[in-house]
Design a protein around this motif. Sequence first.
Motif, PDB file in Angstrom:
ATOM      1  N   THR A  23       0.849  -1.195   0.000  1.00  0.00           N
ATOM      2  CA  THR A  23       0.000   0.000   0.000  1.00  0.00           C
ATOM      3  C   THR A  23       0.880   1.238   0.000  1.00  0.00           C
ATOM      4  O   THR A  23       1.790   1.372   0.804  1.00  0.00           O
ATOM      5  CB  THR A  23      -0.910   0.023   1.244  1.00  0.00           C
ATOM      6  OG1 THR A  23      -1.741  -1.131   1.250  1.00  0.00           O
ATOM      7  CG2 THR A  23      -1.773   1.263   1.273  1.00  0.00           C
ATOM      8  N   SER A  24       0.574   2.142  -0.892  1.00  0.00           N
ATOM      9  CA  SER A  24       1.333   3.389  -1.006  1.00  0.00           C
ATOM     10  C   SER A  24       0.889   4.378   0.069  1.00  0.00           C
ATOM     11  O   SER A  24      -0.276   4.393   0.469  1.00  0.00           O
ATOM     12  CB  SER A  24       1.085   4.001  -2.380  1.00  0.00           C
ATOM     13  OG  SER A  24       1.785   5.207  -2.524  1.00  0.00           O
ATOM     14  N   ILE A  30       4.757  10.924   0.921  1.00  0.00           N
ATOM     15  CA  ILE A  30       5.864  10.174   0.313  1.00  0.00           C
ATOM     16  C   ILE A  30       7.207  10.754   0.736  1.00  0.00           C
ATOM     17  O   ILE A  30       8.118  10.012   1.113  1.00  0.00           O
ATOM     18  CB  ILE A  30       5.719  10.103  -1.219  1.00  0.00           C
ATOM     19  CG1 ILE A  30       4.544   9.186  -1.576  1.00  0.00           C
ATOM     20  CG2 ILE A  30       7.008   9.594  -1.870  1.00  0.00           C
ATOM     21  CD1 ILE A  30       4.198   9.128  -3.055  1.00  0.00           C
ATOM     22  N   ARG A  74      -1.400   0.990  -4.929  1.00  0.00           N
ATOM     23  CA  ARG A  74      -0.187   0.237  -4.619  1.00  0.00           C
ATOM     24  C   ARG A  74       1.067   1.078  -4.838  1.00  0.00           C
ATOM     25  O   ARG A  74       1.056   2.064  -5.582  1.00  0.00           O
ATOM     26  CB  ARG A  74      -0.080  -1.012  -5.500  1.00  0.00           C
ATOM     27  CG  ARG A  74      -1.300  -1.918  -5.534  1.00  0.00           C
ATOM     28  CD  ARG A  74      -1.716  -2.424  -4.164  1.00  0.00           C
ATOM     29  NE  ARG A  74      -2.657  -3.512  -4.282  1.00  0.00           N
ATOM     30  CZ  ARG A  74      -3.964  -3.411  -4.155  1.00  0.00           C
ATOM     31  NH1 ARG A  74      -4.506  -2.250  -3.888  1.00  0.00           N
ATOM     32  NH2 ARG A  74      -4.746  -4.459  -4.280  1.00  0.00           N
ATOM     33  N   ILE A  75       2.136   0.653  -4.190  1.00  0.00           N
ATOM     34  CA  ILE A  75       3.446   1.264  -4.431  1.00  0.00           C
ATOM     35  C   ILE A  75       3.917   0.808  -5.803  1.00  0.00           C
ATOM     36  O   ILE A  75       3.825  -0.375  -6.136  1.00  0.00           O
ATOM     37  CB  ILE A  75       4.450   0.834  -3.341  1.00  0.00           C
ATOM     38  CG1 ILE A  75       4.030   1.391  -1.975  1.00  0.00           C
ATOM     39  CG2 ILE A  75       5.864   1.286  -3.708  1.00  0.00           C
ATOM     40  CD1 ILE A  75       4.854   0.868  -0.804  1.00  0.00           C
ATOM     41  N   TYR A  76       4.434   1.746  -6.593  1.00  0.00           N
ATOM     42  CA  TYR A  76       4.924   1.384  -7.918  1.00  0.00           C
ATOM     43  C   TYR A  76       6.310   1.963  -8.205  1.00  0.00           C
ATOM     44  O   TYR A  76       6.780   1.909  -9.335  1.00  0.00           O
ATOM     45  CB  TYR A  76       3.924   1.809  -9.002  1.00  0.00           C
ATOM     46  CG  TYR A  76       3.625   3.290  -9.030  1.00  0.00           C
ATOM     47  CD1 TYR A  76       4.331   4.149  -9.855  1.00  0.00           C
ATOM     48  CD2 TYR A  76       2.635   3.808  -8.213  1.00  0.00           C
ATOM     49  CE1 TYR A  76       4.065   5.498  -9.870  1.00  0.00           C
ATOM     50  CE2 TYR A  76       2.363   5.161  -8.222  1.00  0.00           C
ATOM     51  CZ  TYR A  76       3.073   6.009  -9.059  1.00  0.00           C
ATOM     52  OH  TYR A  76       2.803   7.352  -9.068  1.00  0.00           O
ATOM     53  N   LEU A  80      10.527   3.668  -3.014  1.00  0.00           N
ATOM     54  CA  LEU A  80       9.473   3.713  -2.004  1.00  0.00           C
ATOM     55  C   LEU A  80       9.171   2.317  -1.464  1.00  0.00           C
ATOM     56  O   LEU A  80       8.987   2.132  -0.256  1.00  0.00           O
ATOM     57  CB  LEU A  80       8.215   4.350  -2.597  1.00  0.00           C
ATOM     58  CG  LEU A  80       7.083   4.660  -1.645  1.00  0.00           C
ATOM     59  CD1 LEU A  80       7.540   5.586  -0.515  1.00  0.00           C
ATOM     60  CD2 LEU A  80       5.920   5.294  -2.406  1.00  0.00           C
ATOM     61  N   GLN A  81       9.166   1.312  -2.339  1.00  0.00           N
ATOM     62  CA  GLN A  81       8.917  -0.063  -1.885  1.00  0.00           C
ATOM     63  C   GLN A  81      10.044  -0.532  -0.976  1.00  0.00           C
ATOM     64  O   GLN A  81       9.802  -1.189   0.042  1.00  0.00           O
ATOM     65  CB  GLN A  81       8.756  -1.009  -3.074  1.00  0.00           C
ATOM     66  CG  GLN A  81       8.329  -2.410  -2.680  1.00  0.00           C
ATOM     67  CD  GLN A  81       6.941  -2.449  -2.068  1.00  0.00           C
ATOM     68  OE1 GLN A  81       5.950  -2.228  -2.756  1.00  0.00           O
ATOM     69  NE2 GLN A  81       6.846  -2.734  -0.775  1.00  0.00           N
ATOM     70  N   PRO A 112       0.962   3.780 -11.995  1.00  0.00           N
ATOM     71  CA  PRO A 112       0.161   3.797 -10.762  1.00  0.00           C
ATOM     72  C   PRO A 112      -1.011   2.818 -10.931  1.00  0.00           C
ATOM     73  O   PRO A 112      -1.612   2.741 -12.003  1.00  0.00           O
ATOM     74  CB  PRO A 112      -0.342   5.236 -10.684  1.00  0.00           C
ATOM     75  CG  PRO A 112       0.620   6.022 -11.507  1.00  0.00           C
ATOM     76  CD  PRO A 112       1.079   5.098 -12.597  1.00  0.00           C
TER      77      PRO A 112
END
Length: 173
Positions: A23-24, A30, A74-76, A80-81, A112
């Motif tokens: 989950t972003s 961010i 979602r994280i893309y 960030l992931q 995204p």
Amino acid sequence: MDFPLFEYAEEENRWVARHHPFTSPKPSDIDTMINNNPVIENAAEYLKHPYSNIKANAYDMVLNGNEIGGGSIRIYQKELQQKMFEALGMDAEEQQHKFGFLLGAFEYGAPPHGGIAFGFDRLCSILGGSESIRDFIAFPKNNSGRDVMIDAPSAIDAKQFTELQIKLDLPTK
């Protein structure tokens, strides 16, 4: 909306994903996530850590006070992931071992993306006036998690263990 992205795991003094580790955070959070160390130095003051205020880019659909669906963006982005995995206590080696395929795929770019899943059984129970979704679940379980229609979970015979190359080494009484 505006759910926390993380929860604090006191026993381990670290963050855990409130929804799931893909989950972003909300776009406005961010930079906070990327530019801060996720390590909690002082457990007694974890609420002062910047990660305690990061919101998830997640959502629920509610009908008359009942959740009938939920999802997230979602994280893309690879960086960030990786930061999410770091916050969950994974070092670079563990990230690569468990999720190298995903991190590698981000090298090629991912758009995204997100989704939502509806609880059709919940919606049916609301529309049907039932207090319990069990009246509408296709394959209901009892309070112990057993499926009484097919008696599952049930014992596995020795042939299946052999076929799957599983050896049980249970203590005898």
